[in-house]
Design a protein around this motif. Structure first.
Motif, PDB file in Angstrom:
ATOM      1  N   UNK A 220       3.260   4.100 -12.897  1.00 25.53           N
ATOM      2  CA  UNK A 220       3.225   2.956 -13.809  1.00 25.53           C
ATOM      3  C   UNK A 220       2.937   3.480 -15.219  1.00 25.53           C
ATOM      4  N   UNK A 221       4.018   3.728 -15.978  1.00 24.74           N
ATOM      5  CA  UNK A 221       3.842   4.239 -17.332  1.00 24.74           C
ATOM      6  C   UNK A 221       3.197   3.195 -18.238  1.00 24.74           C
ATOM      7  N   UNK A 222       3.484   1.912 -18.004  1.00 22.36           N
ATOM      8  CA  UNK A 222       2.957   0.856 -18.866  1.00 22.36           C
ATOM      9  C   UNK A 222       1.437   0.756 -18.751  1.00 22.36           C
ATOM     10  N   UNK A 223       0.909   0.793 -17.540  1.00 25.63           N
ATOM     11  CA  UNK A 223      -0.530   0.657 -17.324  1.00 25.63           C
ATOM     12  C   UNK A 223      -1.244   1.997 -17.269  1.00 25.63           C
ATOM     13  N   UNK A 224      -0.468   3.083 -17.276  1.00 21.47           N
ATOM     14  CA  UNK A 224      -1.083   4.404 -17.250  1.00 21.47           C
ATOM     15  C   UNK A 224      -1.750   4.724 -15.930  1.00 21.47           C
ATOM     16  N   UNK A 225      -1.078   4.441 -14.806  1.00 17.96           N
ATOM     17  CA  UNK A 225      -1.651   4.679 -13.480  1.00 17.96           C
ATOM     18  C   UNK A 225      -0.665   5.422 -12.590  1.00 17.96           C
ATOM     19  N   UNK A 226      -1.227   6.249 -11.738  1.00 18.36           N
ATOM     20  CA  UNK A 226      -0.458   6.973 -10.729  1.00 18.36           C
ATOM     21  C   UNK A 226      -1.005   6.570  -9.371  1.00 18.36           C
ATOM     22  N   UNK A 227      -0.181   5.901  -8.558  1.00 18.04           N
ATOM     23  CA  UNK A 227      -0.654   5.348  -7.291  1.00 18.04           C
ATOM     24  C   UNK A 227      -0.225   6.249  -6.130  1.00 18.04           C
ATOM     25  N   UNK A 228      -1.208   6.621  -5.308  1.00 19.65           N
ATOM     26  CA  UNK A 228      -0.955   7.444  -4.121  1.00 19.65           C
ATOM     27  C   UNK A 228      -0.919   6.504  -2.922  1.00 19.65           C
ATOM     28  N   UNK A 229       0.276   6.345  -2.320  1.00 23.73           N
ATOM     29  CA  UNK A 229       0.441   5.357  -1.265  1.00 23.73           C
ATOM     30  C   UNK A 229       1.070   5.901   0.015  1.00 23.73           C
ATOM     31  N   UNK A 230       1.696   7.054  -0.010  1.00 19.60           N
ATOM     32  CA  UNK A 230       2.342   7.588   1.187  1.00 19.60           C
ATOM     33  C   UNK A 230       2.442   9.104   1.060  1.00 19.60           C
ATOM     34  N   UNK A 231       2.857   9.729   2.135  1.00 22.59           N
ATOM     35  CA  UNK A 231       3.130  11.159   2.126  1.00 22.59           C
ATOM     36  C   UNK A 231       4.386  11.434   2.931  1.00 22.59           C
ATOM     37  N   UNK A 232       4.986  12.578   2.687  1.00 19.47           N
ATOM     38  CA  UNK A 232       6.221  12.979   3.369  1.00 19.47           C
ATOM     39  C   UNK A 232       5.907  14.137   4.300  1.00 19.47           C
TER      40      UNK A 232
END
Length: 506
Positions: A220-232
């Motif tokens: 999320x470039x607008x809110x300045x957040x990097x969300x960790x939600x899954x893995x490969x």
């Protein structure tokens, strides 16, 4: 009828083959009521087993609906407990340990008859056959998980795997880099296609699967957040997006300037790869598109990331660490920068702060810094030359009295009060001799106890006279200022008058 057993009491009799059999009706783990039979070589043994089962029934513990062998139970556990409720890689590891070690060594035993001695001999034999202590611990861990499920489902009353003794084993501490080595690596990897991925691994301490599982919708470039939600991960020969390791692994990280720069660079490179691949692009829709993909849009293999990482390290003479060592590097760097352990735990997504402690390492430089502070605090003279420790209740002027020095000008205590403070320190052993031996050894005034008590009285009388004279002066000033006033005698209480002095002040 006389001699007939009561309902539910059970019966014991001898079979035609010579063995003894006991039977009674009981509630089973399947929720049904059925006739349970037990066998033994003697009547006493059957009676003992029958009494034990009846006691468990009275406690509300059902009996197994069938006689389980360890091998059959392990298959049941893998299918109903592990495969349905655990991550795919966990199932693969447990299945491998079960197939290679547990079923060949313990499969023929009865589940209820499994004893501590049996499991102990099984593990000891594996260790003597050359299995490492780490492998022995892992085998026992899987067996304990299986037996714990048996206890939870009321097939067993205890977990014998928890009672065995294991060979000594200490996990090797993970290797990590210091700041200088990280800088060297980043300079060496600047031209590598996976450079943005390496930056995120170092900057946020991500797991490899978490970084490779990032989607553009998670950035999320607008809110300045990097969300960790899954893995490969690779599961059964295919690359799949799976859930994170723990519930706390799902987290939001601040999108720092360094991350924004490398992600913009990665987005431009991916757009170029998509145009070059054309109809052969294997990626997904725009929202679910992975951030890190191959030139054809497929997820990146974990081993390919490690190969590039190892190649860069070898070509530039960097100390060899694992890719997961970058996560340890991040945690240790935060610790060196005095980041609170709870914040480090949140950044790394650990479920327990004790796990975070395993990721923060201490080197000789950290020890030197810590011990230098101890040295400065304990062995170096303070600037005022007074190194006497002061208790929290002690006032500054008390400190001078205990040290045997008069308070400096401007302090609230008079010389007489200072003398009283010094005397009380003598009587109590002094603040530096608290709870020590004979306090008379540390007396400053000398003489007997009676002499010291008389000195206290003398000082108290002196202070009383000062107080009385002050009261008299105020009274005289008030009387003189009033019209028609006359100076009269003032009678003072006898207790306020020093012996031998007149009782009337005028």
């Amino acid at each position: 009828m006389a001699g007939r057993n009561a309902n539910g009491e059970g019966s014991v009799y001898r079979r035609q083959d010579g063995r003894w059999e006991g039977a009674f009706y009981a509630r089973t783990t399947g929720g049904q009521r059925k006739r349970v039979r037990i066998y033994a070589g003697s009547r006493a043994e059957v009676q003992r087993k029958l009494t034990s089962l009846k006691t468990r029934q009275a406690q509300g513990i059902p009996v197994a609906d069938k006689a389980w062998r360890v091998a059959a139970y392990l298959d049941y556990w893998l299918a109903h407990a592990v495969q349905l409720r655990r991550r795919p890689l966990t199932y693969r590891r447990h299945e491998a340990v079960t197939r290679l070690y547990l079923k060949p060594g313990l499969g023929r035993h009865s589940l209820e008859g499994l004893s501590v001695l049996t499991v102990q001999e099984f593990l000891d034999n594996l260790y003597q056959a050359g299995q490492s202590p780490a492998s022995i611990h892992q085998i026992r861990k899987v067996l304990s998980a299986a037996l714990t499920y048996a206890v939870r489902t009321e097939l067993l009353t205890r977990n014998v795997a928890r009672l065995v003794e294991l060979p000594n084993y200490r996990a090797r501490e993970a290797e990590y880099w210091n700041a200088a080595e990280v800088h060297r690596f980043l300079q060496a990897a600047a031209s590598d296609p996976l450079y943005p991925l390496f930056v995120l691994l170092i900057l946020y301490g991500l797991r490899s699967g978490e970084a490779r599982g990032l989607r553009w919708r998670d950035v999320d470039f607008a809110r300045g957040e990097l969300r960790i939600r899954q893995q490969v991960q690779r599961i059964d020969g295919a690359m799949r997006a799976v859930e994170l390791k723990t519930a706390t692994s799902s987290r939001d990280e601040p999108l720092l300037a360094t991350a924004v720069a490398v992600l913009n660079e990665r987005r431009e490179q991916q757009a170029t790869d998509r145009l070059a691949a054309g109809t052969g692009w294997a990626g997904t829709s725009e929202g679910n598109e992975l951030v890190f993909t191959t030139r054809s849009g497929r997820p990146i293999e974990a081993r390919n990331v490690y190969r590039s990482f190892r190649r860069i390290c070898e070509h530039h003479g960097l100390s060899r660490i694992t890719l997961h060592g970058l996560r340890h590097t991040n945690a240790t760097t935060q610790k060196d920068l005095q980041v609170h352990a709870r914040d480090i735990q949140a950044v790394l997504g650990h479920s327990d702060v004790r796990m975070t402690g395993l990721y923060t390492h201490v080197d000789i430089a950290s020890k030197r810094q810590a011990l230098t502070k101890v040295e400065q605090h304990l062995f170096q003279q303070p600037a005022d030359g007074n190194d006497r420790p002061r208790c929290r209740q002690e006032q500054p002027s008390d400190h001078f009295a205990a040290a045997g020095r008069r308070p400096p000008p401007g302090t609230k205590k008079s010389a007489d009060l200072w003398q009283v403070g010094a005397l009380f320190n003598d009587l109590s052993g002094g603040s530096s001799q608290t709870r020590t031996g004979d306090t008379r050894l540390f007396s400053k005034t000398g003489g007997s106890a009676l002499a010291r008590v008389n000195l206290v009285r003398e000082v108290a009388r002196s202070q009383t006279r000062v107080h009385v004279l002050g009261v008299v002066a105020v009274s005289l000033a008030v009387s003189v200022s009033e019209p028609g006033s006359q100076i009269t005698a003032i009678q003072m209480p006898p207790t306020a008058i020093h012996p031998g002095q007149p009782g009337l002040y005028c």
